[in-house]
Motif scaffolding. Structure first.
Motif, PDB file in Angstrom:
ATOM      1  N   GLU A   1       5.213  -4.500   5.774  1.00  0.00           N
ATOM      2  CA  GLU A   1       4.842  -5.894   6.060  1.00  0.00           C
ATOM      3  C   GLU A   1       6.047  -6.785   6.366  1.00  0.00           C
TER       4      GLU A   1
ATOM      5  N   ARG B   1      -0.326  -4.706  14.880  1.00  0.00           N
ATOM      6  CA  ARG B   1      -1.234  -4.055  13.914  1.00  0.00           C
ATOM      7  C   ARG B   1      -1.680  -2.682  14.418  1.00  0.00           C
TER       8      ARG B   1
ATOM      9  N   LEU C   1       0.712  -0.142  13.211  1.00  0.00           N
ATOM     10  CA  LEU C   1       0.502   0.140  11.780  1.00  0.00           C
ATOM     11  C   LEU C   1      -0.687   1.087  11.594  1.00  0.00           C
ATOM     12  N   GLU C   2      -1.743   0.836  12.342  1.00  0.00           N
ATOM     13  CA  GLU C   2      -2.925   1.705  12.255  1.00  0.00           C
ATOM     14  C   GLU C   2      -2.608   3.099  12.776  1.00  0.00           C
TER      15      GLU C   2
ATOM     16  N   ALA D   1      -0.473   4.993  10.239  1.00  0.00           N
ATOM     17  CA  ALA D   1      -1.303   5.335   9.071  1.00  0.00           C
ATOM     18  C   ALA D   1      -2.235   6.493   9.439  1.00  0.00           C
TER      19      ALA D   1
ATOM     20  N   TYR E   1       2.142   3.979   3.292  1.00  0.00           N
ATOM     21  CA  TYR E   1       2.807   2.675   3.203  1.00  0.00           C
ATOM     22  C   TYR E   1       2.991   2.250   1.747  1.00  0.00           C
TER      23      TYR E   1
ATOM     24  N   LEU F   1      -3.064  -5.177   5.205  1.00  0.00           N
ATOM     25  CA  LEU F   1      -2.892  -3.751   4.872  1.00  0.00           C
ATOM     26  C   LEU F   1      -3.746  -3.371   3.660  1.00  0.00           C
TER      27      LEU F   1
ATOM     28  N   HIS G   1      -7.352  -3.149   4.606  1.00  0.00           N
ATOM     29  CA  HIS G   1      -7.706  -1.966   5.407  1.00  0.00           C
ATOM     30  C   HIS G   1      -7.308  -0.660   4.716  1.00  0.00           C
TER      31      HIS G   1
ATOM     32  N   MET H   1      -4.681   0.586   3.486  1.00  0.00           N
ATOM     33  CA  MET H   1      -3.534   1.318   4.019  1.00  0.00           C
ATOM     34  C   MET H   1      -2.356   1.383   3.055  1.00  0.00           C
ATOM     35  N   ILE H   2      -2.473   0.723   1.907  1.00  0.00           N
ATOM     36  CA  ILE H   2      -1.356   0.762   0.957  1.00  0.00           C
ATOM     37  C   ILE H   2      -1.602   1.869  -0.070  1.00  0.00           C
TER      38      ILE H   2
END
Ligand code: FE2
Length: 269
Positions: free
Chosen positions: A139, A148, A151-152, A155, A161, A183, A186, A188-189
């Motif tokens: 981030e 974004r 990032l997607e 992932a 992440y 994040l 969604h 993703m963390i």
């Protein structure tokens, strides 16, 4: 709780300067509920390379002092690796510490200003060799913040992440905070780190951020990020996903004395 990212080893990088500072920081972390931390000094390729032996030795020294002072915090070895093209070769040669010095998770960071062309190639080569790249504070990179889709994409290709805990309270500005929430929203963390470099001025740091994390993910989700996933990293268990429960929205305070002052509040939906 287990902190998977901090700079607690004296004078190895831009983190704590001496054992006195390391002990102060250790006490503060114990105070807010940490029992284990993975020390992740910055590791760069080339001439200023920091070897696993030096890191392990420093971890041993610090653990010995913590035991002597009866501070119930265990320090594990690790590294925050500034991604460089030869990293996969270094890893195969056993010259890089994974998170905790065991297992296959590698904490990596990227340059602040621009995205190097070799990043995806290095991620891919690490994965082919059986390692899991964990990107520290996604981030906070300005060039990723507005992308974004990237990032997607990462992932989706298996890059994990790690959120910087302080991003949640807006410590690095509204941009990183917004991406952090996106994040989380969604799923993703996978991990959270304090990325702390020095003892805090507060006796009990991170309480506000930990509360915000609990508000966003629920106590179970918070437990996944602060306890279960770090444990999975150390034991080769399964990384779990969290469910998002709420987000912070910008609002204006009402009433005298606060006129027009912006604050953050939690909005559930
Ligand atoms: Fe760091």
């Amino acid at each position: 709780m287990i902190d998977t990212h901090l700079h607690i080893l004296p004078s190895l990088d831009d983190g704590v300067r001496d054992f006195e500072e390391a002990i102060t920081l250790a006490r503060q972390l114990v105070q807010v509920g940490y029992t284990q931390v993975i020390a992740t000094p910055h590791v760069l390729g080339g001439k200023s390379f920091l070897s696993p032996e030096i890191i392990r030795k420093s971890v041993e020294q610090l653990n010995k002092i913590l035991r002597e002072q009866e501070i119930p915090l265990e320090v594990l070895p690790g590294a925050e690796i500034y991604l460089f093209p030869q990293l996969p070769r270094y890893v195969k040669e056993g010259r890089i510490l994974t998170l905790g010095g065991q297992g296959k998770y590698l904490l990596v960071e990227l340059p602040v200003l621009s995205l190097p062309h070799y990043v995806e190639k290095v991620f891919f080569e690490l994965q082919v060799a059986g390692y899991h790249p964990v990107l520290a504070h996604p981030e906070r990179y300005s060039y990723i913040m507005n992308d974004r889709a990237l990032l997607e994409h990462w992932a989706g290709s298996g890059v994990l992440y790690q959120l910087n805990l302080r991003s949640l309270s807006g410590r690095y500005g509204s941009g990183p905070k917004e991406v952090a929430l996106w994040l989380l929203k969604h799923h993703m963390i996978s991990l959270v780190g304090t990325d702390t470099h020095h003892p805090s001025l507060e006796n009990e740091p991170f309480l506000r951020e930990l509360a915000l994390l609990g508000d966003s993910l629920g106590e179970d989700g918070k437990d996944i990020l602060m306890q279960r996933n770090p444990r999975a990293v150390l034991t080769q268990g399964a990384i779990q996903r969290t469910e998002f429960q709420g987000e912070f929205i910008r609002t204006k305070s009402r009433g005298k004395g606060n006129s027009g002052k912006k604050r953050w509040r939690l909005n559930f939906f």
